[in-house]
Design an enzyme around this catalytic site. Sequence first.
Site, short mmCIF file in Angstrom:
data_model
loop_
_atom_site.label_atom_id
_atom_site.label_comp_id
_atom_site.label_asym_id
_atom_site.label_seq_id
_atom_site.Cartn_x
_atom_site.Cartn_y
_atom_site.Cartn_z
N TYR A 52 -4.81 4.03 7.88
CA TYR A 52 -6.14 3.42 8.06
C TYR A 52 -6.76 3.78 9.40
O TYR A 52 -6.63 4.91 9.84
CB TYR A 52 -6.07 1.91 7.83
CG TYR A 52 -5.31 1.60 6.59
CD1 TYR A 52 -5.84 1.94 5.35
CD2 TYR A 52 -4.04 1.03 6.61
CE1 TYR A 52 -5.13 1.71 4.17
CE2 TYR A 52 -3.33 0.79 5.44
CZ TYR A 52 -3.89 1.14 4.24
OH TYR A 52 -3.20 0.92 3.10
N SER A 89 0.80 -1.24 0.00
CA SER A 89 0.00 0.00 0.00
C SER A 89 0.83 1.28 0.00
O SER A 89 0.27 2.36 -0.20
CB SER A 89 -0.96 0.02 1.19
OG SER A 89 -1.99 -0.90 0.99
N LYS A 137 0.30 3.32 -2.98
CA LYS A 137 -0.90 4.14 -3.16
C LYS A 137 -0.60 5.63 -3.05
O LYS A 137 -1.31 6.45 -3.61
CB LYS A 137 -1.96 3.73 -2.13
CG LYS A 137 -2.45 2.29 -2.30
CD LYS A 137 -3.35 1.89 -1.14
CE LYS A 137 -3.81 0.45 -1.24
NZ LYS A 137 -4.54 0.04 -0.02
N VAL A 177 1.34 -3.58 3.82
CA VAL A 177 1.41 -4.86 4.53
C VAL A 177 2.71 -5.61 4.29
O VAL A 177 2.95 -6.65 4.91
CB VAL A 177 0.19 -5.79 4.24
CG1 VAL A 177 -1.08 -5.24 4.83
CG2 VAL A 177 0.06 -6.09 2.76
N TYR A 219 -3.49 -2.62 -10.25
CA TYR A 219 -3.43 -2.43 -8.79
C TYR A 219 -2.45 -3.44 -8.18
O TYR A 219 -1.55 -3.07 -7.41
CB TYR A 219 -4.84 -2.58 -8.21
CG TYR A 219 -4.89 -2.59 -6.70
CD1 TYR A 219 -4.84 -1.41 -5.96
CD2 TYR A 219 -4.99 -3.79 -6.01
CE1 TYR A 219 -4.89 -1.42 -4.58
CE2 TYR A 219 -5.04 -3.82 -4.62
CZ TYR A 219 -4.98 -2.63 -3.91
OH TYR A 219 -5.01 -2.66 -2.53
O1 DON Z 1 -4.85 -5.03 -1.60
C1 DON Z 1 -4.18 -5.46 -0.67
O2 DON Z 1 -4.69 -6.06 0.27
C2 DON Z 1 -2.67 -5.23 -0.70
N1 DON Z 1 -2.20 -5.22 -2.05
C3 DON Z 1 -2.28 -3.94 -0.06
C4 DON Z 1 -2.82 -3.75 1.33
C5 DON Z 1 -1.92 -2.98 2.22
O3 DON Z 1 -0.73 -2.90 2.02
C6 DON Z 1 -2.52 -2.39 3.44
N2 DON Z 1 -1.52 -1.71 4.22
N3 DON Z 1 -1.18 -1.67 5.31
#
Ligand code: DON
Length: 309
Positions: free
Chosen positions: A245, A69, A72, A263, A194
């Site tokens: 978040y 993320s 993003k 993550v 994405y």
């Molecule tokens: O879409 C997802 O679940 C992952 N590609 C990214 C989520 C993420 O990194 C949330 N961050 N803390």
Amino acid sequence: MPAGENLDYRLLLDAAAAAARATGDQGHVADYIPALATVDPDAFGMAVATVDGELYGVGDWEQPFSVQSVSKLFTLALALAYGGDTVWRGVGREPSGNPFNSLVQLESEHGIPRNPFINAGALVVTDRLQTMTGDAAGTVREFLRRESGNPLLDTDPVVAASEAEHGHRNAALAHFIASHGNLENPVETVLDHYYAHCAVSASCRDLVLAGSFLARYGVRTDGTRLMSRSEAKRVNAVLLTCGTYDAAGEFAFRVGLPGKSGVGGGVLAILPGRAAVCAWGPRLDQAGNSVAAVTALDALTTLSGCSIF
Ligand code: DON
């Protein structure tokens, strides 16, 4: 060390790394994307890139990890740079108070995601960047390569495929958004791009260089402007309120900087006018933020007295 003076980043990084290592085995490595679970849970790195071009690092700061993320931040910045305020027609800028992959708000809010950093919002931003450039993930990768000066920086196809294979929630989000007419491209195209930008492998070194345009109020490493000062302020504001978040309040309380987590365990934070800072440790807390990285950033701002507050 009073805020406003020249900071001794070497000393601060050593102290932050010690604080991070003291978190031991707290937290859990993300395993909902199976390919992420293969990382060394004890890895830790941290880097600083100042607005004057100085670069400092500690630990595994040059080891690539899955940015997830953190990407993003760059998708949003590039979509704003190409499309300006049109982006905000399809996505809000309020904290969601819900987990990053939550489905619940989308229905009552008619397919307009709360903010660009929850998965739903990032899918919309990826869609718009795809419309604007014809290659959303390629545009993000190219920007990261140019700003970091690392031509080898790339998507890890194994991680992208692993996420696609287990991507039922993101597919559900994308289809739901499309059902409200808030995607301009086919769902499969949006999901592919994405996953591809989330699965970029980059190091703390790469990310601080690539993120330092926000510390320079919108100016890239070569001195050219990516976005206006006002737009950079807005991106930093949304990072502060939504970048971590439903833990954004706690992150502001502890660290006091705009920041974006992933993550993969990375957190990229901005000291406006001074530096970009990135810390990485794979073990995550309940909200999906790295325990070691948040602790390290907390130590850095607490010891230096330097935050946006
Ligand atoms: O879409 C997802 O679940 C992952 N590609 C990214 C989520 C993420 O990194 C949330 N961050 N803390």
